[in-house]
Motif scaffolding. Structure first.
Motif, PDB file in Angstrom:
ATOM      1  N   UNK A 103      40.452  80.778 -32.291  1.00 35.10           N
ATOM      2  CA  UNK A 103      40.084  82.128 -31.858  1.00 35.10           C
ATOM      3  C   UNK A 103      39.629  82.096 -30.410  1.00 35.10           C
ATOM      4  N   UNK A 104      40.144  83.042 -29.636  1.00 40.62           N
ATOM      5  CA  UNK A 104      39.796  83.153 -28.218  1.00 40.62           C
ATOM      6  C   UNK A 104      39.439  84.602 -27.912  1.00 40.62           C
ATOM      7  N   UNK A 105      38.248  84.800 -27.350  1.00 40.14           N
ATOM      8  CA  UNK A 105      37.789  86.133 -26.962  1.00 40.14           C
ATOM      9  C   UNK A 105      37.449  86.121 -25.480  1.00 40.14           C
ATOM     10  N   UNK A 106      38.269  86.796 -24.681  1.00 35.90           N
ATOM     11  CA  UNK A 106      38.017  86.897 -23.236  1.00 35.90           C
ATOM     12  C   UNK A 106      37.906  88.376 -22.850  1.00 35.90           C
ATOM     13  N   UNK A 107      37.276  89.142 -23.723  1.00 31.14           N
ATOM     14  CA  UNK A 107      37.072  90.569 -23.471  1.00 31.14           C
ATOM     15  C   UNK A 107      36.368  90.787 -22.127  1.00 31.14           C
ATOM     16  N   UNK A 108      36.914  91.667 -21.320  1.00 29.91           N
ATOM     17  CA  UNK A 108      36.263  92.045 -20.073  1.00 29.91           C
ATOM     18  C   UNK A 108      36.406  91.047 -18.941  1.00 29.91           C
TER      19      UNK A 108
ATOM     20  N   UNK B 271      32.761  71.646 -19.880  1.00 27.78           N
ATOM     21  CA  UNK B 271      33.308  71.822 -21.229  1.00 27.78           C
ATOM     22  C   UNK B 271      34.793  71.503 -21.309  1.00 27.78           C
ATOM     23  N   UNK B 272      35.385  71.118 -20.202  1.00 30.52           N
ATOM     24  CA  UNK B 272      36.783  70.717 -20.242  1.00 30.52           C
ATOM     25  C   UNK B 272      36.988  69.491 -21.118  1.00 30.52           C
ATOM     26  N   UNK B 273      35.920  68.701 -21.288  1.00 30.34           N
ATOM     27  CA  UNK B 273      36.024  67.500 -22.132  1.00 30.34           C
ATOM     28  C   UNK B 273      35.962  67.824 -23.616  1.00 30.34           C
ATOM     29  N   UNK B 274      35.623  69.074 -23.981  1.00 32.42           N
ATOM     30  CA  UNK B 274      35.500  69.469 -25.394  1.00 32.42           C
ATOM     31  C   UNK B 274      36.855  69.973 -25.881  1.00 32.42           C
ATOM     32  N   UNK B 275      37.659  69.059 -26.396  1.00 30.69           N
ATOM     33  CA  UNK B 275      39.026  69.397 -26.773  1.00 30.69           C
ATOM     34  C   UNK B 275      39.166  69.770 -28.249  1.00 30.69           C
ATOM     35  N   UNK B 276      38.049  69.862 -28.968  1.00 30.44           N
ATOM     36  CA  UNK B 276      38.144  70.204 -30.387  1.00 30.44           C
ATOM     37  C   UNK B 276      37.502  71.565 -30.677  1.00 30.44           C
ATOM     38  N   UNK B 277      37.338  72.368 -29.651  1.00 26.93           N
ATOM     39  CA  UNK B 277      36.765  73.707 -29.843  1.00 26.93           C
ATOM     40  C   UNK B 277      37.718  74.551 -30.699  1.00 26.93           C
ATOM     41  N   UNK B 278      37.146  75.202 -31.696  1.00 28.83           N
ATOM     42  CA  UNK B 278      37.928  76.072 -32.575  1.00 28.83           C
ATOM     43  C   UNK B 278      37.769  77.542 -32.196  1.00 28.83           C
ATOM     44  N   UNK B 279      36.587  77.924 -31.727  1.00 26.85           N
ATOM     45  CA  UNK B 279      36.341  79.313 -31.346  1.00 26.85           C
ATOM     46  C   UNK B 279      35.680  79.348 -29.974  1.00 26.85           C
ATOM     47  N   UNK B 280      36.309  80.060 -29.084  1.00 23.28           N
ATOM     48  CA  UNK B 280      35.830  80.139 -27.704  1.00 23.28           C
ATOM     49  C   UNK B 280      35.576  81.603 -27.368  1.00 23.28           C
ATOM     50  N   UNK B 281      34.316  81.933 -27.072  1.00 22.92           N
ATOM     51  CA  UNK B 281      33.917  83.311 -26.791  1.00 22.92           C
ATOM     52  C   UNK B 281      33.377  83.412 -25.372  1.00 22.92           C
ATOM     53  N   UNK B 282      34.085  84.144 -24.547  1.00 24.63           N
ATOM     54  CA  UNK B 282      33.716  84.316 -23.134  1.00 24.63           C
ATOM     55  C   UNK B 282      33.591  85.798 -22.796  1.00 24.63           C
ATOM     56  N   UNK B 283      33.149  86.578 -23.752  1.00 21.45           N
ATOM     57  CA  UNK B 283      33.071  88.029 -23.589  1.00 21.45           C
ATOM     58  C   UNK B 283      32.234  88.425 -22.372  1.00 21.45           C
ATOM     59  N   UNK B 284      32.795  89.230 -21.516  1.00 25.36           N
ATOM     60  CA  UNK B 284      32.062  89.779 -20.378  1.00 25.36           C
ATOM     61  C   UNK B 284      31.783  88.808 -19.254  1.00 25.36           C
ATOM     62  N   UNK B 285      32.375  87.626 -19.265  1.00 26.98           N
ATOM     63  CA  UNK B 285      32.163  86.655 -18.184  1.00 26.98           C
ATOM     64  C   UNK B 285      33.067  87.040 -17.007  1.00 26.98           C
TER      65      UNK B 285
END
Length: 611
Positions: free
Chosen positions: A196-201, A162-176
């Motif tokens: 928006x970036x969610x890296x909860x946990x 996903x490093x090639x996806x440079x147009x991401x607007x919302x990235x959710x990585x909760x609990x990873x």
């Protein structure tokens, strides 16, 4: 002559790349990691317009367009509106086979939020993204990426494609929890569109990742780093200085955060709408004063379990200044707050809708009388463990703030049936917490069960509005309750979906009643599991049916349910309230207040633990 496929791809990419803007209002309506449903918004879509093609001077192109059917000449925005109504990806896939314009619009709708809920789906998505000769540039179509469903399996290698996806607007990585700075920062690098970036946990995250956010994501509007306990002020200050569009910030349990970064956020991010500092134990008065003073648009402020806060956090706010935007204020377990702080809060924030003062043990009836100034604005009030509160204040609160939908008075052991009888008059009441209010009896429960009377111009009318609207009732450790009282509550509250009765002895004398309880949480001790008695969902219906079918001793409730005479002692309570009212000059205005905007409801299920 039709354009080559590569030109189609480049045109689609070029057009949609300009669709994101920090001024977009869509983000305010779709706040991903601040709601239960993450990444559920439509993508920012953009495709070449057929109108532009129709203006082409190329005669062959004009002839081709002329031969198209009317539906094929629809502009992309109408096609997208139609396609968005389709119920399944398979229908969109069928649309892709109709024509090139339909394919361009369908592809971006299919790929703006790729489904990564299983490992097999993730493999398919990454394989397509890595294709060099695909018909569409799939990596450029991805706008929403949510990997939280696979959080236990995701690691740095999993996110590498996903490093090639440079147009991401919302990235959710909760609990990873297997991700590190390397995996997250490489995703963020070059992501100029990230909102928006969610890296909860993701507890391995350090300042390195937040520095990457500050360097790359200048349009960021939402950041959730809950439980990222290794993040410090150094990187958060850089985020505040570079990301001026920041609107939502969640820093729950970020133990290293201090006033330095929060004051920087207050001064550098004027558009801040929501900030959550739950268990940021180094936060002091300076942060809260700065956030409220500078946050003219601030709507939610949560500072629960910040033990260093005192009254001065609010008393030092500018005089004669109001903050009309503030709707939700959570001060759970701020033990040093007293009545003076609550009075200042109400004075400066007259449109508060949700107020949480649970475990603020220093506040008294004086604070509750101040809260009544909120009038019909108040929908949610949590006063659990405020043990100095008495019937006098609660009765007046209910009379003035008659639109309350949720109230929690757990462990307010001075309260009696008089308070609950008044609470029963609330026409919009949905949830009530009375855990460990040990003075209440069946009289209270029967008052809650009876139909709510119509009250107008201070005159109580006989006409009933119908059955109770109560959905959740918490009565654990109310030791004076009987099965007959609970039976009446069940029969008169058809919408009831949750009933907690832990510690109510009457329910342990008949083992069959506990068969309908839900299982105790696994982390409970053996004793806690033994006394646990909570009915939810279908368990409530099964309990009701069992009690209706089982032979019962006749219980005379007629006088209790409909006797409106004040119980003994109410006269003294009213007299005490009158004195408090005169001292605080409450304005009991009966005019309707403007309804608060939808979507601002409290996200608490609040303080509903069993004791």
């Amino acid at each position: 002559m039709a354009r080559p496929r590569r030109e189609d791809r480049e045109a689609s990419t070029a057009t949609s790349s300009s669709s994101s803007s920090p001024e977009r209002t869509a983000y305010e309506e779709d706040t991903d990691f601040f709601t239960a449903n993450r990444n559920d918004s439509q993508s920012s879509l953009g495709v070449p317009s057929l109108r532009e093609e129709a203006m082409s001077p190329n005669p062959e192109e004009q002839e081709r367009l002329y031969r198209l059917s009317p539906i094929s000449r629809l502009p992309p925005e109408l096609l997208i509106a139609v396609f968005s109504r389709l119920s399944s990806p398979s229908e969109l896939r069928s649309c892709m086979l109709v024509s090139k314009p339909w394919a361009r619009n369908s592809a971006e709708m299919l790929w703006h939020r790729p489904l990564c809920n299983t490992w097999a789906n993730l493999i398919n998505v990454t394989r397509s993204i890595q294709q060099a000769d695909g018909y569409f540039p799939y990596n450029a179509l991805v706008r929403r990426l949510n990997l939280s469903n696979l959080n236990s399996e995701i690691n740095d290698g999993s996110v590498q494609p996903f490093q090639a996806c440079k147009r991401i607007e919302r990235l959710t990585l909760t609990g990873c929890t297997k991700l590190t700075d390397h995996g997250v920062s490489t995703l963020i690098h070059g992501s100029k569109s990230l909102l928006a970036l969610d890296i909860t946990g993701v507890m391995a995250i350090t300042d390195h990742t937040l520095q990457a956010v500050a360097d790359n994501c200048l349009r960021l509007q939402g950041l959730n780093i809950t439980d990222c306990s290794r993040v410090t002020d150094d990187s958060l200050i850089q985020v505040a200085k570079n990301c001026h569009f920041l609107k939502r910030l969640k820093l729950n349990s970020c133990a290293l955060i201090t006033d330095g970064s929060i004051v920087s956020v207050a001064e550098s991010c004027p558009s801040m709408l929501e900030i959550d500092l739950y268990q940021c134990r180094q936060i002091t008065n300076a942060s809260i004063t700065a956030l409220i003073r500078n946050g003219r648009q601030l709507r939610e402020l949560r500072v629960g379990h910040c033990p260093l806060l005192t009254d001065n956090a609010f008393l030092e706010l500018p005089k004669n200044m109001t903050f009309d935007s503030l709707r939700i204020l959570d001060l759970t377990a701020c033990h040093l707050l007293r009545d003076e702080a609550v009075e200042k809060i109400i004075e400066t924030s007259p449109r508060l809708r949700n107020l949480v003062l649970a475990k603020c043990r220093e506040i008294t009836d004086r604070a509750v009388i101040a809260i009544t100034k909120l009038g019909k604005n108040l929908h949610y009030i949590h006063l659990g463990h405020c043990m100095q509160i008495t019937d006098a204040a609660v009765i007046q609160l209910v009379k003035v703030c008659n639109r309350i939908r949720y109230i929690d008075l757990a462990c307010c052991q001075r309260l009696t049936d008089a308070s609950v009888k008044q609470l029963a008059t609330l026409q919009k009441l949905r949830r009530i917490g009375l855990v460990k209010c040990q003075n209440i009896t069946d009289r209270s429960i029967l008052s809650l069960a009876k139909p709510v009377p119509d009250q107008r111009h201070g005159e109580q009318r006989a006409r009933a509005l119908g059955p109770s609207l109560l959905e959740r009732v918490h009565l654990s450790y109310c030791v004076n309750l009987t099965i007959q009282g609970i039976h009446a509550l069940l029969n008169h509250c058809p919408k009831l979906t949750h009933l907690s009765l832990t510690g109510v002895q009457a329910f342990y004398n008949e083992e069959a009643l506990t068969d309908f309880c839900r299982d105790a949480p696994p982390e409970f001790t053996e004793h806690q599991r033994t006394v646990f008695c909570v009915f939810s969902g279908e368990g409530v219906n099964r309990l009701r049916n069992y009690l209706n079918e089982a032979p019962q001793v006749t219980y005379d409730t007629e006088g209790t349910m409909y006797d409106d005479r004040d119980p003994e002692g109410d006269i003294d309570a009213e007299g005490q309230v009158a004195g408090l009212m005169n001292a605080t000059a409450i304005n009991d205005d009966d005019e309707d207040m403007d309804e608060i905007e939808a979507g601002e409801g409290s996200q608490y299920d609040g303080g509903e633990g069993e004791g």
